[in-house]
Design an enzyme around this catalytic site. Structure first.
Site, short mmCIF file in Angstrom:
data_model
loop_
_atom_site.label_atom_id
_atom_site.label_comp_id
_atom_site.label_asym_id
_atom_site.label_seq_id
_atom_site.Cartn_x
_atom_site.Cartn_y
_atom_site.Cartn_z
CD GLU A 2 -3.01 -0.96 2.29
OE1 GLU A 2 -3.26 0.13 2.83
OE2 GLU A 2 -3.47 -2.04 2.68
CG ASP B 113 -1.77 -2.24 5.40
OD1 ASP B 113 -0.64 -2.54 4.97
OD2 ASP B 113 -2.12 -1.09 5.73
CG ASP C 134 -6.40 -3.47 7.72
OD1 ASP C 134 -6.46 -3.56 6.47
OD2 ASP C 134 -6.00 -2.44 8.29
CD GLU D 267 -11.43 0.05 4.67
OE1 GLU D 267 -11.33 0.31 3.45
OE2 GLU D 267 -12.52 0.01 5.27
CE1 TYR E 19 1.83 4.05 6.75
CE2 TYR E 19 0.11 2.98 8.02
CZ TYR E 19 0.50 3.80 6.99
OH TYR E 19 -0.45 4.37 6.19
NE ARG F 168 -1.81 6.90 7.14
CZ ARG F 168 -1.16 7.87 6.51
NH1 ARG F 168 -1.22 9.09 6.96
NH2 ARG F 168 -0.44 7.61 5.45
CG HIS G 264 0.39 -1.10 10.09
ND1 HIS G 264 1.11 -1.16 8.91
CD2 HIS G 264 -0.86 -0.75 9.75
CE1 HIS G 264 0.31 -0.85 7.91
NE2 HIS G 264 -0.89 -0.59 8.38
#
Length: 833
Positions: free
Chosen positions: A17, A90, A92, A94, A291, A293, A336
DNA sequence: CAGTGAGCGAGCTTCCGCTTGACTT
């Protein structure tokens, strides 16, 4: 499946991403692997009504986002050259959806596509992931589609209702409307809070040349009781009645998540949440931190070891304590790691001061999280007296082992933090103490604290609302829409009664404290209160604080394959849409946008507070169209709300503007504007300093202020040019700068500002001609459409353009909504305690 | 920026989550 073989023999494309992540991973995988980034989501619902086919099982239509067309084009080319495509977005909901969208948008075939996941960016983790590919988890993708579709339906059906019923351009949504509601509710709690005063008693003793501060546990409601208590201690002797030592410990906080980083950076460095994220992004792109976020507090094994080594090297083995943190938050998706330095041995990083400060905070917090507890010895001293049975308590704290406190102390939001217990002199039981004084001071209870940006994020996270990537944007959206303002507010003075027993006599005195002073706090506007009440009334379920938690549970069921996503949406939408239709039928005039304040004491006219096109205002009388009598209007001032402004305060507003006399043959008028009190004279404005009362300024003082302003203005101009009145070199708040009309430019540091030539100035401004009215920012910007097309232009330019257009819109004689005159009946009386 | 509080009225506004961009004042 000959994965190992393909790994060495064929060409591989890995898609992640984030581009920074791509760069790191490429280094781990070797030359057979090309690693690229999708830059987040690549497809989304289009803007219009065609996005969701409500009648056909809510079938969504997706389009490649405008800013991702280039990315997809590039990826398509690379896909052609690759034998295997690894979707490494990622781990998850999303991320899974991004992989699926990539598969769709890039026309990937199942055979040559692998889905891999890793939660930490280490060589091991990535090679491990490559060994264990899986397919795309379509249930998880469907959970994301449900989330996306629900948010669209909620946002795009509720917002237009607000345009029609309250004001054009407003917005509502699952996250933002709750955020606004929190701020509104808190403001009302503060408003309705009744402060109660109690007398709190403190004593100061002396022993061994040191001062001991002690407190009485009991508090007194009445001054007489406090007085009686003090009287009882006249002539008393004080001594140590009991000594208690208790070992204690302090444990470090977990390393940062996005939300805790925003909170600490706000408290310790006074950064806004947006500022924190920008700085963190830069550190991340420079490879200095992991990361930023994330909602995970976990560190990778690699990081745990690296921290251990760094701590051992710097402080010794005794300071190491490896800790594995786990999330308490059920809502966390944990794709993350926690936020940590990439290299724990680097104690300083970042190019600019604030970057460095943020890095230091991240480094300290992460290091401390892997350090030993601090060991503390707490001493509690009970102090008795010869007159009564009352006792005072003094507490002392000695740190016997520093542990993590060597590097990091977490701060707290609690404003009323007691000052930390200090050290006490050596004491023994029955030791006599010399009394210095005893003070009984009136203390008021405090209302609940208003939210800061960061404490609102904290609250949202606790409620499971919003995601790390959206906290900062949400906070900025509710401010942009005019629902919330971030402001400082001056406090008020409050008098407190103080009783002091000293040298066996009691003296009564008055001390003043400033109360209600606020710094960078979030305040709701009248618009927020009206909109919020409207939404809560007509959409109670969506604005409920537990709405997100409830739908998240259903999303989880979809992800587990236990529920069909379109069924879930259907169940929600049938009742939701009914609410929308019902609300659309609500008469605009019945919406409560104002309040009757009472009657004018002299004329008996009605005094109203209302929300108008230009904001909240008060009005005296209702005018008479036939006689051509217009009501008098006055805007509310900063800090005043329709909901609670008093009649007296409202009438105060009509006392300004006020003429205070003339100067040089022209009138001087005192008023209060957006930036506070001012004097207008000869169409120029002079600010009135805080120390002056605008109601008390007379002609002489007015002249004084105007002359002072002229002197400071004269010092402002460094140079001007006869060729153009727009070009000026001025001395500003941050030093010299170039002004072309309303547009300002930074000056190069290597030149003396006063020596700049006309050519120099034009060059700095990027002009090849003398400035026109337009260059000077004095003429209207280009038409709306062309401004939109030029989306490649800088954000700053866009921003100002938008601002100007917004300003113009309100000024211009064309508006959108048909204004329904709110009749007298529309103004409900809100009863106030 | 310093007041305003409408009138004929086109076409527009808006959600939440992933990412970074290319700008300043």
């Amino acid at each position: 499946m000959p994965i190992i073989a393909t790994r060495f023999m064929s060409k591989n494309l890995v898609i992640v991403e984030s581009p920074a992540k791509a760069k790191t991973i490429e280094g781990y995988l070797g030359k057979d692997f090309t690693v690229r980034s999708s830059y987040g989501h690549v497809r989304d619902l289009p803007k219009g009504d065609s996005a969701i086919d409500i009648k056909n099982g809510f079938k969504p239509t997706y389009v490649v986002s405008e800013d991702k067309k280039e990315v997809i084009k590039e990826l398509k080319k690379l896909v052609k050259e690759a034998d295997v495509v690894w979707l490494a977005t990622d781990d998850d909901r999303e991320g899974e959806a991004i992989s699926w969208h990539l598969q769709e948008a890039l026309d990937l075939n199942d055979k040559a596509t692998r889905r891999i996941v890793f939660r930490e960016i280490t060589k091991n983790a990535i090679q491990n992931a490559i060994q264990n590919p899986r397919g795309i988890d379509i249930d998880l993708v469907n959970a994301q589609q449900a989330r996306r579709v629900l948010d669209r339906l909620v946002g795009f059906e509720m917002s237009p209702v607000l345009w029609k019923k309250i004001k054009a351009g407003l917005s509502a949504g699952r996250v933002q409307s709750v955020a606004v509601r929190l701020v509104v509710d808190r403001e009302r709690e503060v408003d309705q809070f009744n402060a109660a005063a109690q007398f709190k008693v403190n004593a100061e003793f002396k022993a061994g040349g040191k001062v001991i501060k002690a407190e009485l546990e009991e508090r007194f409601d009445k001054e007489a009781d406090a007085m009686a208590f003090l009287k009882g201690l006249i002539q008393a002797n004080f001594s140590v009645q009991n000594l208690e030592k208790k070992p204690g410990k302090k444990t470090p906080a977990a390393p940062f998540t996005t939300s805790t980083l925003q909170q600490e950076a706000s408290r310790k460095l006074s950064f806004s949440v947006a500022q924190t994220m920008t700085l963190a992004q830069r550190l991340y792109e420079a490879g200095k931190i992991s990361y930023m976020r994330t909602d995970s507090v976990a560190l990778s094994e690699f990081a745990l070891n690296a921290a251990k080594d760094a701590i051992t090297a710097a402080y010794g083995e005794a300071f190491v304590h490896t800790r594995r943190y786990k999330n308490k938050n059920e809502n966390a998706q944990e794709a993350h790691e926690a936020i940590r330095p990439t290299d724990f041995t680097v104690t300083q990083a970042g190019t600019e001061r604030n970057e460095q400060r943020l890095y230091e905070l991240i480094w300290k917090r992460a290091i401390a999280s892997q350090m030993a507890d601090a060991q503390i010895e707490r001493t509690i001293v009970t102090i008795g007296n010869s007159n009564t049975k009352d006792t005072f308590t003094a507490t002392g704290e000695i740190i016997t082992f520093e542990g993590f406190l060597k590097v990091y102390i977490e701060s707290s939001d609690d404003e009323e933090e007691e000052d930390a217990a200090g050290t006490l002199p050596p004491l023994s039981i029955n030791q006599a103490l010399e009394l210095q004084q005893i003070q009984a001071l009136e203390r008021y209870t405090r209302p609940p604290a208003r939210y800061t940006e960061a404490s609102l994020v904290k609250k949202l996270e606790e409620m499971g609302i919003g995601r790390p990537s959206t906290y900062a944007p949400t906070i900025s959206t509710i401010q942009k829409r005019g629902y919330v303002v971030k402001e400082n507010r001056d406090g008020k003075e409050r008098k407190l009664t103080q009783l002091i027993l000293k040298d066996n006599t009691i003296k009564e005195g008055i001390v003043t404290e400033i109360t209600g002073q606020e710094k960078m706090k979030l305040f709701p506007t009248d618009l927020a209160m009206i909109t919020n009440d409207f939404l809560v009334e007509h959409f109670p379920n969506v604005t409920d604080f537990s709405f997100t938690a409830r739908v998240e549970k259903e999303f989880d069921e979809i992800a587990e394959g236990k529920k069909k996503w379109d069924k879930m949406i259907d169940a929600f939408y049938t009742s939701f849409h009914k609410q929308v239709e019902k609300t659309e039928a609500v008469e605009r005039s019945t919406i409560n946008t104002g309040r009757e304040l009472g009657r004018h004491p002299e004329t008996g006219e009605l005094v109203l507070a209302r929300l108008g096109r230009f904001g909240p205002y008060v009005q005296i009388g209702e005018g008479d169209e036939e006689k051509g009598i217009k009501p008098q209007y006055a805007s509310l001032r900063k800090g005043q709300l329709i909901e609670n402004i008093s009649l007296a305060d409202a009438l105060e507003l009509f006392k300004l503007p006020r003429e205070i006399g003339t100067f040089e043959g022209k009138p001087m008028v005192v008023g209060i504007g957006r930036f506070g009190p001012y004097i207008r004279h000869d169409s120029k404005f002079v600010s009135i300093p805080k120390t002056d009362d605008p109601m008390a300024i007379d002609e002489a003082r007015g002249v004084e202020l105007i002359e002072a302003k002229r002197i400071s203005d004269a010092a402002k101009l460094i140079k001007d040019f006869k060729e153009s009145e727009y070009i000026k070199i001025l001395n500003g708040r941050w030093g010299p700068f170039l002004a072309i009309g309303k547009n300002n430019f930074k000056l190069p540091k290597d030149k003396e500002p006063a020596l700049l030539t006309l050519e120099d100035c034009l060059k700095i401004a990027g002009l090849d001609h003398l400035p026109t009215e337009e260059d000077a920012g004095l003429k209207k910007p280009t038409a709306k459409k062309s401004a939109k097309k030029a989306s490649t232009k800088t954000a700053a330019v866009k921003k100002t353009a938008v601002k100007k257009q917004a300003a113009k819109k309100t000024a211009a004689k064309k508006t959108t909504s048909k204004k329904v005159t709110v009749k007298k009946a529309a103004i409900k009386k809100t009863t106030k305690k």
